[in-house]
Design a protein around this motif. Structure first.
Motif, PDB file in Angstrom:
ATOM      1  N   ASP A  65     -55.629 -42.101 -20.005  1.00 33.13           N
ATOM      2  CA  ASP A  65     -55.731 -42.676 -18.631  1.00 33.13           C
ATOM      3  C   ASP A  65     -53.704 -40.881 -18.279  1.00 33.13           C
ATOM      4  OD1 ASP A  65     -55.189 -42.810 -16.029  1.00 33.13           O
ATOM      5  OD2 ASP A  65     -54.490 -44.577 -16.108  1.00 33.13           O
ATOM      6  N   PRO A  66     -54.663 -40.376 -17.875  1.00 34.18           N
ATOM      7  CA  PRO A  66     -53.351 -39.457 -17.757  1.00 34.18           C
ATOM      8  C   PRO A  66     -52.108 -40.226 -16.783  1.00 34.18           C
ATOM      9  CG  PRO A  66     -54.899 -38.566 -16.450  1.00 34.18           C
ATOM     10  CD  PRO A  66     -55.893 -39.924 -16.547  1.00 34.18           C
ATOM     11  N   ALA A  67     -52.030 -41.324 -15.902  1.00 36.00           N
ATOM     12  CA  ALA A  67     -50.445 -41.731 -15.674  1.00 36.00           C
ATOM     13  C   ALA A  67     -50.210 -42.530 -16.750  1.00 36.00           C
ATOM     14  CB  ALA A  67     -51.524 -43.418 -14.218  1.00 36.00           C
ATOM     15  N   LEU A  68     -50.892 -42.476 -17.100  1.00 31.28           N
ATOM     16  CA  LEU A  68     -49.705 -43.035 -18.567  1.00 31.28           C
ATOM     17  C   LEU A  68     -49.072 -41.996 -19.030  1.00 31.28           C
ATOM     18  CD1 LEU A  68     -52.941 -45.834 -20.038  1.00 31.28           C
ATOM     19  CD2 LEU A  68     -50.829 -46.432 -19.057  1.00 31.28           C
ATOM     20  N   LYS A  69     -48.825 -41.185 -19.520  1.00 30.16           N
ATOM     21  CA  LYS A  69     -49.130 -39.861 -19.773  1.00 30.16           C
ATOM     22  C   LYS A  69     -47.168 -39.905 -19.872  1.00 30.16           C
ATOM     23  CE  LYS A  69     -48.946 -36.252 -22.482  1.00 30.16           C
ATOM     24  NZ  LYS A  69     -49.592 -36.393 -23.820  1.00 30.16           N
ATOM     25  N   GLY A  70     -46.112 -39.902 -21.002  1.00 25.05           N
ATOM     26  CA  GLY A  70     -44.896 -40.374 -20.602  1.00 25.05           C
ATOM     27  C   GLY A  70     -44.078 -41.385 -20.274  1.00 25.05           C
ATOM     28  N   THR A  71     -45.328 -42.507 -20.199  1.00 29.26           N
ATOM     29  CA  THR A  71     -44.717 -43.707 -20.429  1.00 29.26           C
ATOM     30  C   THR A  71     -44.353 -44.983 -20.854  1.00 29.26           C
ATOM     31  OG1 THR A  71     -46.548 -44.927 -20.056  1.00 29.26           O
ATOM     32  CG2 THR A  71     -45.960 -44.237 -18.069  1.00 29.26           C
ATOM     33  N   LYS A  72     -43.975 -46.143 -21.488  1.00 30.01           N
ATOM     34  CA  LYS A  72     -44.500 -46.472 -22.959  1.00 30.01           C
ATOM     35  C   LYS A  72     -45.571 -47.424 -23.494  1.00 30.01           C
ATOM     36  CE  LYS A  72     -39.763 -48.398 -22.897  1.00 30.01           C
ATOM     37  NZ  LYS A  72     -39.040 -49.530 -23.402  1.00 30.01           N
ATOM     38  N   LYS A  73     -46.835 -46.694 -22.457  1.00 29.22           N
ATOM     39  CA  LYS A  73     -48.245 -47.141 -22.632  1.00 29.22           C
ATOM     40  C   LYS A  73     -49.350 -46.035 -22.710  1.00 29.22           C
ATOM     41  CE  LYS A  73     -47.832 -51.662 -20.054  1.00 29.22           C
ATOM     42  NZ  LYS A  73     -49.039 -52.328 -18.600  1.00 29.22           N
ATOM     43  N   ASP A  74     -48.152 -44.952 -23.003  1.00 28.20           N
ATOM     44  CA  ASP A  74     -48.672 -43.625 -23.808  1.00 28.20           C
ATOM     45  C   ASP A  74     -49.828 -44.177 -24.692  1.00 28.20           C
ATOM     46  OD1 ASP A  74     -49.443 -41.111 -24.589  1.00 28.20           O
ATOM     47  OD2 ASP A  74     -47.784 -40.100 -24.071  1.00 28.20           O
ATOM     48  N   PRO A  75     -50.653 -43.192 -25.021  1.00 31.76           N
ATOM     49  CA  PRO A  75     -50.972 -44.150 -26.750  1.00 31.76           C
ATOM     50  C   PRO A  75     -50.658 -43.409 -27.239  1.00 31.76           C
ATOM     51  CG  PRO A  75     -52.884 -43.751 -25.034  1.00 31.76           C
ATOM     52  CD  PRO A  75     -51.345 -43.269 -23.837  1.00 31.76           C
ATOM     53  N   GLU A  76     -49.565 -41.636 -27.961  1.00 36.60           N
ATOM     54  CA  GLU A  76     -49.516 -41.541 -28.358  1.00 36.60           C
ATOM     55  C   GLU A  76     -48.619 -41.746 -29.293  1.00 36.60           C
ATOM     56  OE1 GLU A  76     -49.516 -36.623 -27.301  1.00 36.60           O
ATOM     57  OE2 GLU A  76     -50.922 -37.278 -26.920  1.00 36.60           O
ATOM     58  N   TYR A  77     -47.531 -42.224 -27.962  1.00 39.94           N
ATOM     59  CA  TYR A  77     -46.423 -43.270 -27.604  1.00 39.94           C
ATOM     60  C   TYR A  77     -46.129 -44.134 -28.713  1.00 39.94           C
ATOM     61  CZ  TYR A  77     -42.195 -45.481 -27.194  1.00 39.94           C
ATOM     62  OH  TYR A  77     -40.463 -46.201 -27.228  1.00 39.94           O
ATOM     63  N   GLN A  78     -47.051 -44.963 -28.178  1.00 39.30           N
ATOM     64  CA  GLN A  78     -46.814 -45.778 -29.218  1.00 39.30           C
ATOM     65  C   GLN A  78     -47.453 -46.056 -30.899  1.00 39.30           C
ATOM     66  OE1 GLN A  78     -49.669 -48.502 -26.769  1.00 39.30           O
ATOM     67  NE2 GLN A  78     -48.070 -49.730 -25.578  1.00 39.30           N
ATOM     68  N   THR A  79     -48.543 -45.086 -31.288  1.00 37.26           N
ATOM     69  CA  THR A  79     -49.111 -44.782 -32.576  1.00 37.26           C
ATOM     70  C   THR A  79     -47.892 -44.492 -32.975  1.00 37.26           C
ATOM     71  OG1 THR A  79     -51.055 -44.865 -31.819  1.00 37.26           O
ATOM     72  CG2 THR A  79     -50.355 -43.645 -33.731  1.00 37.26           C
ATOM     73  N   CYS A  80     -47.150 -43.311 -32.563  1.00 33.97           N
ATOM     74  CA  CYS A  80     -45.611 -42.924 -33.004  1.00 33.97           C
ATOM     75  C   CYS A  80     -45.097 -43.619 -33.600  1.00 33.97           C
ATOM     76  CB  CYS A  80     -45.013 -41.268 -32.280  1.00 33.97           C
ATOM     77  SG  CYS A  80     -43.462 -41.148 -33.202  1.00 33.97           S
TER      78      CYS A  80
END
Length: 125
Positions: A65-80
């Motif tokens: 979801d583009p709305a999650l980009k840059g938030t704590k729920k961003d999948p890339e951030y959570q994976t990292c």
């Protein structure tokens, strides 16, 4: 249409049944080959296992979801964060770190926005 997990489940069942050795031996066939699978069972199991190894095309892959980009729920951030905490908490000889020690280090490493560095979730008033 079946999802990939269901397809994998059914193919593993077929694969395990195809390779299972039966305990029932017919009185006519007491040869050593009586416990082996038939050619059709082998090819059915092989086809099922090949189907499960086919990668999902990009069209079927779920876009985040583009709305999650840059938030704590961003999948890339959570994976990292997940991968970083896992690597950090693995025992390295005598040294072992706790999750509480690793999380600030991993946040600094993985965060791409100020919101991801914050403690808690910011609220909008």
């Amino acid at each position: 249409m079946m999802n990939q997990n269901t397809l994998l489940f059914y193919s593993l069942i077929a694969f395990s049944e195809a390779f299972s050795v039966g305990t029932n031996v017919s009185p006519r066939s007491s040869t050593a080959l009586s416990g082996m699978m038939s050619r059709s069972q082998f090819f059915g199991a092989a086809a099922a296992s090949v189907i499960t190894m086919v990668p999902i095309s990009d069209a079927l892959a779920k876009e985040p979801d583009p709305a999650l980009k840059g938030t704590k729920k961003d999948p890339e951030y959570q994976t990292c964060i997940s991968q970083c905490v896992y690597e950090c908490t693995k025992p390295k000889g005598v040294e072992t770190k706790l999750r509480q020690e690793c999380i600030p280090e991993c946040k600094a490493k993985c965060a791409t926005t100020k919101q991801q560095l914050m403690v808690g979730t910011p609220t909008v008033n």
